[in-house]
Design a protein around this motif. Sequence first.
Motif, PDB file in Angstrom:
ATOM      1  N   GLN A 284       0.543  -0.850   0.333  1.00  0.00           N
ATOM      2  CA  GLN A 284       0.133   0.335   0.235  1.00  0.00           C
ATOM      3  C   GLN A 284       0.950   0.811  -0.274  1.00  0.00           C
ATOM      4  O   GLN A 284       2.310   1.519   0.695  1.00  0.00           O
ATOM      5  CB  GLN A 284      -0.925   0.005   1.747  1.00  0.00           C
ATOM      6  CG  GLN A 284      -2.400  -0.983   1.386  1.00  0.00           C
ATOM      7  CD  GLN A 284      -3.082  -0.688   0.536  1.00  0.00           C
ATOM      8  OE1 GLN A 284      -3.558   0.082   0.414  1.00  0.00           O
ATOM      9  NE2 GLN A 284      -3.564  -1.539  -0.912  1.00  0.00           N
ATOM     10  N   GLU A 340      -0.537   6.851  -9.627  1.00  0.00           N
ATOM     11  CA  GLU A 340      -0.862   5.396  -8.909  1.00  0.00           C
ATOM     12  C   GLU A 340      -2.096   6.196  -7.299  1.00  0.00           C
ATOM     13  O   GLU A 340      -2.289   7.261  -7.763  1.00  0.00           O
ATOM     14  CB  GLU A 340       0.675   4.831  -7.540  1.00  0.00           C
ATOM     15  CG  GLU A 340       1.289   5.051  -9.068  1.00  0.00           C
ATOM     16  CD  GLU A 340       2.702   4.292  -7.917  1.00  0.00           C
ATOM     17  OE1 GLU A 340       2.634   3.056  -8.305  1.00  0.00           O
ATOM     18  OE2 GLU A 340       3.462   5.274  -7.199  1.00  0.00           O
ATOM     19  N   ALA A 341      -2.168   4.978  -7.080  1.00  0.00           N
ATOM     20  CA  ALA A 341      -3.559   5.444  -5.592  1.00  0.00           C
ATOM     21  C   ALA A 341      -2.757   5.914  -4.638  1.00  0.00           C
ATOM     22  O   ALA A 341      -1.306   4.416  -4.151  1.00  0.00           O
ATOM     23  CB  ALA A 341      -4.138   4.466  -5.564  1.00  0.00           C
ATOM     24  N   TRP A 342      -3.204   6.026  -3.808  1.00  0.00           N
ATOM     25  CA  TRP A 342      -2.192   6.923  -2.130  1.00  0.00           C
ATOM     26  C   TRP A 342      -3.191   6.866  -1.362  1.00  0.00           C
ATOM     27  O   TRP A 342      -4.172   7.167  -1.341  1.00  0.00           O
ATOM     28  CB  TRP A 342      -1.199   8.118  -2.264  1.00  0.00           C
ATOM     29  CG  TRP A 342      -0.352   7.938  -3.569  1.00  0.00           C
ATOM     30  CD1 TRP A 342       0.036   8.273  -5.125  1.00  0.00           C
ATOM     31  CD2 TRP A 342       1.005   8.041  -3.163  1.00  0.00           C
ATOM     32  NE1 TRP A 342       0.797   8.082  -5.021  1.00  0.00           N
ATOM     33  CE2 TRP A 342       1.693   7.513  -4.259  1.00  0.00           C
ATOM     34  CE3 TRP A 342       1.847   7.541  -1.973  1.00  0.00           C
ATOM     35  CZ2 TRP A 342       3.683   7.435  -4.693  1.00  0.00           C
ATOM     36  CZ3 TRP A 342       3.188   6.690  -2.398  1.00  0.00           C
ATOM     37  CH2 TRP A 342       3.909   7.167  -3.191  1.00  0.00           C
ATOM     38  N   ASN A 343      -2.949   6.764  -0.240  1.00  0.00           N
ATOM     39  CA  ASN A 343      -3.393   6.593   1.362  1.00  0.00           C
ATOM     40  C   ASN A 343      -3.121   7.884   1.821  1.00  0.00           C
ATOM     41  O   ASN A 343      -1.605   8.261   1.998  1.00  0.00           O
ATOM     42  CB  ASN A 343      -3.172   5.375   1.642  1.00  0.00           C
ATOM     43  CG  ASN A 343      -4.151   4.286   1.984  1.00  0.00           C
ATOM     44  OD1 ASN A 343      -5.164   4.301   0.664  1.00  0.00           O
ATOM     45  ND2 ASN A 343      -3.442   3.072   1.558  1.00  0.00           N
ATOM     46  N   LYS A 357      -8.452   7.908   0.863  1.00  0.00           N
ATOM     47  CA  LYS A 357      -7.583   6.546   0.943  1.00  0.00           C
ATOM     48  C   LYS A 357      -7.489   5.982  -0.750  1.00  0.00           C
ATOM     49  O   LYS A 357      -8.886   6.628  -1.122  1.00  0.00           O
ATOM     50  CB  LYS A 357      -8.634   4.518   1.526  1.00  0.00           C
ATOM     51  CG  LYS A 357      -8.129   4.908   2.909  1.00  0.00           C
ATOM     52  CD  LYS A 357      -8.886   3.582   3.495  1.00  0.00           C
ATOM     53  CE  LYS A 357      -8.944   3.779   5.454  1.00  0.00           C
ATOM     54  NZ  LYS A 357      -9.874   2.775   5.640  1.00  0.00           N
ATOM     55  N   GLN A 358      -7.096   5.790  -1.169  1.00  0.00           N
ATOM     56  CA  GLN A 358      -6.677   5.372  -3.402  1.00  0.00           C
ATOM     57  C   GLN A 358      -6.795   6.756  -3.804  1.00  0.00           C
ATOM     58  O   GLN A 358      -7.571   6.627  -4.132  1.00  0.00           O
ATOM     59  CB  GLN A 358      -7.751   4.303  -3.043  1.00  0.00           C
ATOM     60  CG  GLN A 358      -7.538   2.933  -2.535  1.00  0.00           C
ATOM     61  CD  GLN A 358      -6.188   2.819  -2.179  1.00  0.00           C
ATOM     62  OE1 GLN A 358      -5.518   1.963  -3.375  1.00  0.00           O
ATOM     63  NE2 GLN A 358      -4.616   1.979  -1.337  1.00  0.00           N
TER      64      GLN A 358
END
Length: 420
Positions: A284, A340-343, A357-358
């Motif tokens: 993650q 990209e997906a980041w928290n 999230k994401q």
Amino acid sequence: MEQNNMDAKTIAQITKNERTPLYVFDLDALRTRVRKLKEKLGARVEICYAMKANPFLIEPLQGYVDCFEVCSPGEFHICERSGIPREKIVLSGVYKNVSDMESVLDRYGQDGIFTVESGEHLRILAEEGKKRNLTLRVLLRVTSGNQFGMDPEVIREIICQREAFPQLDFVGLQWYSGTQKKTKKLAGELEKLDSLLTELNEAYGYEAEILEYGPGFPVSYFQNEILDHEEELQQEAEMLDAFSKSLDSMRFRGKIVLEMGRFLAAFCGYYVTRIVDQKRNLGQNYCIVDGGIHHLNYFGQMMAMKIPKFCHVRQETEYTKSRTEQSEKEPVLNERGGEEAWNICGSLCTVSDVIVKQLPLVDAKIGDVLVFERTGAYSVTEGIYLFLSRDLPQIFFWSEENGLEQIRGALPTNEWNSVH
């Protein structure tokens, strides 16, 4: 109704040399929104700003709204320091005590309006008014099914026996049942209140002057809810048209005072925070920002799963230059420079400090800025500001006339959490 005069990228640009986290409140957008709302609803309607939504905006709103709803001694003192006339204040709140009422009455007499939410409120105001030979203007708050206000049957009893309270001028009713309401619910509430007012008139000869009503108009915060700009404006106009028709259909012909906070203030606010660290844990991606959930609160956010309206502004910093030079020697989290997906997590030492999230970001790096929009209501005061004793964020006003104005610098809280 137009939403904003500024945009998030411009906010990031004009604050690029300022210490983050910070808020910016666009005063031009705020005032334009109030003005257009009053034009839309007509002369019969007055606007009462519920300052709990954002107390920093009361001075900029003087001359634009008709009155201010105050719910605590602290809010009252803010109004005093800001020069809000007492006659422009509706002193509301579920808790009123003798000492606070004594202080207000001794300094300002019978100016302004008080709300009555219980038999105890009724007793306090009647007794304190009698001591000072004052006649106090009061609104009786009708409960919507919670701890606020009084049962309609109690309202009937008070109106029936109103001559027993010569110190109180019962000018009308107050009602608020929550926020984010749809047109059908608004119409139903107005019909219910209209029936009660009609009943009070027919049964007891009581004719109210004022109905103070909190419509709780909806504000869309999240990307899956927010329409195209023009579509959003059209939807809002249709809602206000339907609401106006509901007002026109009422038998009550007195003054309508709409108590609003979120609907007025939300769109003028921006929260700016900076990415200060990045990591990948168990597959993650995490961005750590210098702000967090103690500064940012969206109504309806569920476990950080919804993506609010935001803008990612990439910054060229010494860090990013250094990482580019070292890319052959050290692993880079986002090698392709794509999305990209980041928290997005804040600076508090709790696993709860997740803003979203994401969140899809393109080539996110340390030093980049995230600007979260529609943060003009509640976030600035509603967060858990004292947790971890981190500084309060800076606050800025922006207007075309005065540009960017700092109205509060970063404020340490560690002294408040310490005996020394």
